[in-house]
Scaffold this motif. Structure first.
Motif, PDB file in Angstrom:
ATOM      1  N   ILE A 101      -1.452 -27.609  14.219  1.00  0.00           N
ATOM      2  CA  ILE A 101      -1.065 -28.265  12.969  1.00  0.00           C
ATOM      3  C   ILE A 101       0.324 -27.776  12.594  1.00  0.00           C
ATOM      4  CG2 ILE A 101      -1.563 -28.533  10.519  1.00  0.00           C
ATOM      5  CD1 ILE A 101      -4.503 -28.331  11.142  1.00  0.00           C
ATOM      6  N   GLU A 102       1.274 -28.692  12.481  1.00  0.00           N
ATOM      7  CA  GLU A 102       2.641 -28.340  12.104  1.00  0.00           C
ATOM      8  C   GLU A 102       2.761 -28.389  10.581  1.00  0.00           C
ATOM      9  OE1 GLU A 102       5.444 -30.699  14.259  1.00  0.00           O
ATOM     10  OE2 GLU A 102       4.699 -30.040  16.218  1.00  0.00           O
ATOM     11  N   VAL A 103       3.088 -27.249   9.992  1.00  0.00           N
ATOM     12  CA  VAL A 103       3.106 -27.152   8.534  1.00  0.00           C
ATOM     13  C   VAL A 103       4.520 -27.215   7.964  1.00  0.00           C
ATOM     14  CG1 VAL A 103       0.929 -25.877   8.503  1.00  0.00           C
ATOM     15  CG2 VAL A 103       3.102 -24.619   8.601  1.00  0.00           C
ATOM     16  N   THR A 104       5.523 -27.332   8.826  1.00  0.00           N
ATOM     17  CA  THR A 104       6.904 -27.526   8.380  1.00  0.00           C
ATOM     18  C   THR A 104       7.731 -28.031   9.561  1.00  0.00           C
ATOM     19  OG1 THR A 104       8.843 -26.496   7.324  1.00  0.00           O
ATOM     20  CG2 THR A 104       7.611 -25.160   8.914  1.00  0.00           C
ATOM     21  N   ALA A 105       8.779 -28.784   9.249  1.00  0.00           N
ATOM     22  CA  ALA A 105       9.763 -29.174  10.263  1.00  0.00           C
ATOM     23  C   ALA A 105      11.012 -28.315  10.167  1.00  0.00           C
ATOM     24  CB  ALA A 105      10.126 -30.649  10.108  1.00  0.00           C
ATOM     25  N   ARG A 106      11.053 -27.415   9.169  1.00  0.00           N
ATOM     26  CA  ARG A 106      12.210 -26.541   8.987  1.00  0.00           C
ATOM     27  C   ARG A 106      12.155 -25.374   9.975  1.00  0.00           C
ATOM     28  NH1 ARG A 106      11.869 -23.867   3.885  1.00  0.00           N
ATOM     29  NH2 ARG A 106       9.613 -24.187   3.978  1.00  0.00           N
ATOM     30  N   CYS A 111      17.219 -23.744  18.271  1.00  0.00           N
ATOM     31  CA  CYS A 111      17.161 -23.452  19.707  1.00  0.00           C
ATOM     32  C   CYS A 111      17.487 -24.683  20.555  1.00  0.00           C
ATOM     33  CB  CYS A 111      15.782 -22.933  20.088  1.00  0.00           C
ATOM     34  SG  CYS A 111      15.238 -21.515  19.120  1.00  0.00           S
ATOM     35  N   PRO A 112      18.319 -24.528  21.578  1.00  0.00           N
ATOM     36  CA  PRO A 112      18.639 -25.656  22.461  1.00  0.00           C
ATOM     37  C   PRO A 112      17.433 -26.230  23.192  1.00  0.00           C
ATOM     38  CG  PRO A 112      20.230 -23.881  22.752  1.00  0.00           C
ATOM     39  CD  PRO A 112      19.138 -23.331  21.894  1.00  0.00           C
ATOM     40  N   VAL A 113      16.338 -25.459  23.311  1.00  0.00           N
ATOM     41  CA  VAL A 113      15.184 -25.942  24.074  1.00  0.00           C
ATOM     42  C   VAL A 113      14.010 -26.313  23.180  1.00  0.00           C
ATOM     43  CG1 VAL A 113      15.811 -24.640  26.125  1.00  0.00           C
ATOM     44  CG2 VAL A 113      14.338 -23.569  24.412  1.00  0.00           C
ATOM     45  N   CYS A 114      14.206 -26.503  21.894  1.00  0.00           N
ATOM     46  CA  CYS A 114      13.102 -26.777  20.971  1.00  0.00           C
ATOM     47  C   CYS A 114      12.460 -28.125  21.273  1.00  0.00           C
ATOM     48  CB  CYS A 114      13.610 -26.766  19.535  1.00  0.00           C
ATOM     49  SG  CYS A 114      12.319 -27.099  18.315  1.00  0.00           S
ATOM     50  N   PHE A 115      11.139 -28.125  21.528  1.00  0.00           N
ATOM     51  CA  PHE A 115      10.454 -29.388  21.812  1.00  0.00           C
ATOM     52  C   PHE A 115      10.312 -30.235  20.562  1.00  0.00           C
ATOM     53  CE2 PHE A 115       6.955 -26.308  21.120  1.00  0.00           C
ATOM     54  CZ  PHE A 115       6.257 -26.940  20.104  1.00  0.00           C
ATOM     55  N   ALA A 116      10.375 -29.612  19.373  1.00  0.00           N
ATOM     56  CA  ALA A 116      10.226 -30.354  18.130  1.00  0.00           C
ATOM     57  C   ALA A 116      11.562 -30.724  17.496  1.00  0.00           C
ATOM     58  CB  ALA A 116       9.408 -29.524  17.137  1.00  0.00           C
ATOM     59  N   SER A 118      13.541 -28.926  15.859  1.00  0.00           N
ATOM     60  CA  SER A 118      13.606 -28.341  14.525  1.00  0.00           C
ATOM     61  C   SER A 118      14.899 -27.560  14.357  1.00  0.00           C
ATOM     62  CB  SER A 118      12.415 -27.409  14.305  1.00  0.00           C
ATOM     63  OG  SER A 118      11.197 -28.111  14.441  1.00  0.00           O
ATOM     64  N   GLY A 119      15.231 -27.287  13.086  1.00  0.00           N
ATOM     65  CA  GLY A 119      16.435 -26.511  12.831  1.00  0.00           C
ATOM     66  C   GLY A 119      16.704 -26.385  11.355  1.00  0.00           C
ATOM     67  N   PRO A 120      17.727 -25.621  10.987  1.00  0.00           N
ATOM     68  CA  PRO A 120      18.044 -25.404   9.570  1.00  0.00           C
ATOM     69  C   PRO A 120      18.391 -26.682   8.818  1.00  0.00           C
ATOM     70  CG  PRO A 120      19.150 -23.783  10.960  1.00  0.00           C
ATOM     71  CD  PRO A 120      18.580 -24.815  11.884  1.00  0.00           C
ATOM     72  N   GLY A 121      18.892 -27.701   9.526  1.00  0.00           N
ATOM     73  CA  GLY A 121      19.319 -28.903   8.844  1.00  0.00           C
ATOM     74  C   GLY A 121      18.220 -29.918   8.587  1.00  0.00           C
ATOM     75  N   ASN A 122      16.995 -29.632   8.973  1.00  0.00           N
ATOM     76  CA  ASN A 122      15.904 -30.593   8.797  1.00  0.00           C
ATOM     77  C   ASN A 122      15.433 -30.570   7.343  1.00  0.00           C
ATOM     78  OD1 ASN A 122      13.405 -32.046   8.907  1.00  0.00           O
ATOM     79  ND2 ASN A 122      13.405 -31.722  11.118  1.00  0.00           N
ATOM     80  N   GLY A 152       5.185 -25.292  13.776  1.00  0.00           N
ATOM     81  CA  GLY A 152       6.256 -25.959  13.074  1.00  0.00           C
ATOM     82  C   GLY A 152       7.163 -26.691  14.044  1.00  0.00           C
ATOM     83  N   GLY A 153       8.462 -26.645  13.734  1.00  0.00           N
ATOM     84  CA  GLY A 153       9.265 -25.814  12.885  1.00  0.00           C
ATOM     85  C   GLY A 153       8.859 -24.339  12.944  1.00  0.00           C
ATOM     86  N   GLU A 154       9.362 -23.616  11.965  1.00  0.00           N
ATOM     87  CA  GLU A 154       9.003 -22.201  11.826  1.00  0.00           C
ATOM     88  C   GLU A 154       8.099 -22.045  10.615  1.00  0.00           C
ATOM     89  OE1 GLU A 154       7.925 -18.765  11.782  1.00  0.00           O
ATOM     90  OE2 GLU A 154       9.118 -19.321  13.541  1.00  0.00           O
ATOM     91  N   PRO A 155       6.781 -21.909  10.841  1.00  0.00           N
ATOM     92  CA  PRO A 155       5.854 -21.866   9.703  1.00  0.00           C
ATOM     93  C   PRO A 155       6.070 -20.679   8.782  1.00  0.00           C
ATOM     94  CG  PRO A 155       4.736 -21.407  11.789  1.00  0.00           C
ATOM     95  CD  PRO A 155       6.101 -21.901  12.137  1.00  0.00           C
ATOM     96  N   ALA A 156       6.708 -19.601   9.279  1.00  0.00           N
ATOM     97  CA  ALA A 156       6.936 -18.436   8.422  1.00  0.00           C
ATOM     98  C   ALA A 156       7.886 -18.734   7.272  1.00  0.00           C
ATOM     99  CB  ALA A 156       7.467 -17.267   9.253  1.00  0.00           C
TER     100      ALA A 156
END
Length: 466
Positions: A101-106, A111-116, A118-122, A152-156
């Motif tokens: 379950i993805e709880v954030t897209a932020r 990361c250049p290899v992120c499958f989602a 995601s990043g700071p600009g989302n 996520g993203g980064e759920p933390a």
């Protein structure tokens, strides 16, 4: 190496998709020397060939047959056929072992290899707790009390993660794991304790290397010291930790042995290493490049070669839950001298030798869920389980799992390597924002121009080629 060509004298072995338009195509597994290629032809975009198995163990011997069993509850009907009806549909052949379950897209990395992607600009808004409760209930309806990974993203980046863990445990989910880059774990002394007190059992920690050069290439900044602090914080809080390297040839494939040795040095709180060769989806700079691919045999061989005698190729075996070609695993017991010895057979999903008869897929999922929850949670005193129990539960209760160490790897499929036979045996399912359960590789699948089949994209949705 001579590339494989599409056979003209036999029926297709499986089905796949075109990496350009994502239409469904017949596909063949073609052997050339010690390499197995997936070969297909799109009438509009031509031929595609990608390696899916290079080296030993022998491809033909890497099998763990299973008898399919339908999902507990299918949320979608069969209309256009796999891969376009997923949710899960009634023709899926495996129950959910782990639901994501993805709880954030932020994310606080880009990361250049992120499958989602995601990043700071989302700027996508985080789903509220009420929506996450709905998604948890949908998982329960579709799959029962499977294992959960909060991602996520980064759920933390969410301040209410403990509440999410508590909601999951209140609904009876037995094992709740956080998928994280570790930045907050390293920086916030109270964060790990709040997770352990809020229903989380384990941390699935991004941990790619033991050199900052590799982190710069994969994550955009030096992170090695931070990662070690994150491990220490999670272990102190009583959380089990699994180190998760994303591996790309020429960047960090030479550091696998060092990662395993470092994992052992952290003590029994680090429960294992789970290796993920990078796949060409999400934010990927190398669509279709074979020199950026690692297959499962190459990962196993690298582990043995770099282990300085700690590991053997015969330690590794096919999975008991997902399709045989999707993963490998080995289970060890830590020795007093800091080494490893193969653990006694458990009579369950992760035995080295498969049963004489094909296992029912539902039973494989049950055993895999129990094994993961027992071996990836923090070590603790072995206690008798609450009734009712069966022979497998009884074994787990008696086994000294506190000193266990797991080593595993999973080969995700992208649009070049997608094999729909493997997809139908998938047990790791992403939960879409609508509450549908979709095999991980399908959910993250993207065409060569970045369009997705299922994952929502900024400004619209996926469904390319659907």
């Amino acid at each position: 190496m001579i590339p494989a060509t599409r056979p003209v004298d036999r029926e297709p072995d499986t089905a796949s998709v075109c990496p350009v338009c994502l239409r469904r195509l017949d596909a063949w597994r073609v052997v050339r020397g010690d390499t197995v290629f997936l070969v297909k032809r799109c009438p509009e975009h031509g031929d595609f060939t990608a390696p899916v198995w290079r080296g030993q163990p022998d491809f033909s011997a890497w099998k763990r047959p299973k008898r399919p069993s339908a999902p507990r509850r299918a949320f979608t009907a069969v209309d256009r056929g796999c891969p376009f009806d997923c949710g899960l549909c009634p023709e899926h052949g495996q129950h959910t072992c782990t639901a994501l379950i993805e709880v954030t897209a932020r994310c606080d990395l880009g990361c250049p290899v992120c499958f989602a992607s995601s990043g700071p600009g989302n700027a996508t808004a985080d789903p509220p707790l009420s929506r996450i409760a709905f998604l948890l209930d949908r998982v329960g309806q579709a799959s029962g009390r499977c294992n959960l990974q909060i991602s996520g993203g980064e759920p933390a980046l969410r301040s209410d993660l403990p509440a999410i863990g508590e909601m999951a445990k209140a609904r009876g989910f037995p094992f709740v794991q956080l998928n994280t880059n570790g930045l907050r774990l390293a920086a916030d002394a109270d964060f790990a304790r709040s997770l352990a007190g809020g229903g989380f059992d384990s941390v699935f920690l991004q941990f790619d290397a033991v050199t900052d050069e590799a982190y710069r290439a994969l994550r955009g900044r030096p992170l090695f010291d931070l990662k070690k602090r994150a491990v220490a914080a999670a272990v102190r809080a009583g959380l089990g930790v699994v180190l998760v390297p994303t591996v790309i040839p020429g960047i960090n494939d030479g550091e696998l042995g060092d990662i395993v040795r470092l994992a052992l040095s952290f003590g029994p709180g680090v429960r294992g290493v789970h290796i993920q060769p990078a796949a060409a989806f999400g934010r990927h700079p190398w669509p279709g490049r074979d020199d950026r691919r690692l297959t499962l045999p190459e990962v196993m061989a690298a582990l043995v070669r770099q282990s300085q005698g700690l590991l053997r190729l015969e330690d590794f075996h096919p999975p008991g839950c997902e399709h045989s070609l999707c993963s490998f695993s080995a289970v060890y017991q830590r020795t007093p001298s800091g080494g490893l010895t193969p653990a006694p057979k458990a009579g369950g999903c992760c035995d080295a030798a498969p049963a004489a008869d094909p296992i029912l897929a539902e039973e494989g999922a049950r055993r895999a869920k129990a094994f993961t929850a027992k071996h990836w949670a923090a070590p603790g005193p072995d206690a008798a389980p609450a009734a009712p129990v069966d022979d497998f539960d009884r074994f787990l209760a008696k086994a000294a799992t506190g000193g266990r160490f797991t080593l595993s790897g999973m080969a995700f499929m992208d649009a070049w390597t997608l094999d729909l036979e493997r997809v139908r045996g998938c047990c790791i399912h992403e939960v879409s924002p609508e509450g549908l359960l979709i095999p991980f590789c399908l959910y993250n699948l993207s065409a060569s121009d970045g369009r997705t089949l299922y994952r929502p994209q900024p400004g619209g949705h996926g469904r390319a080629g659907a």
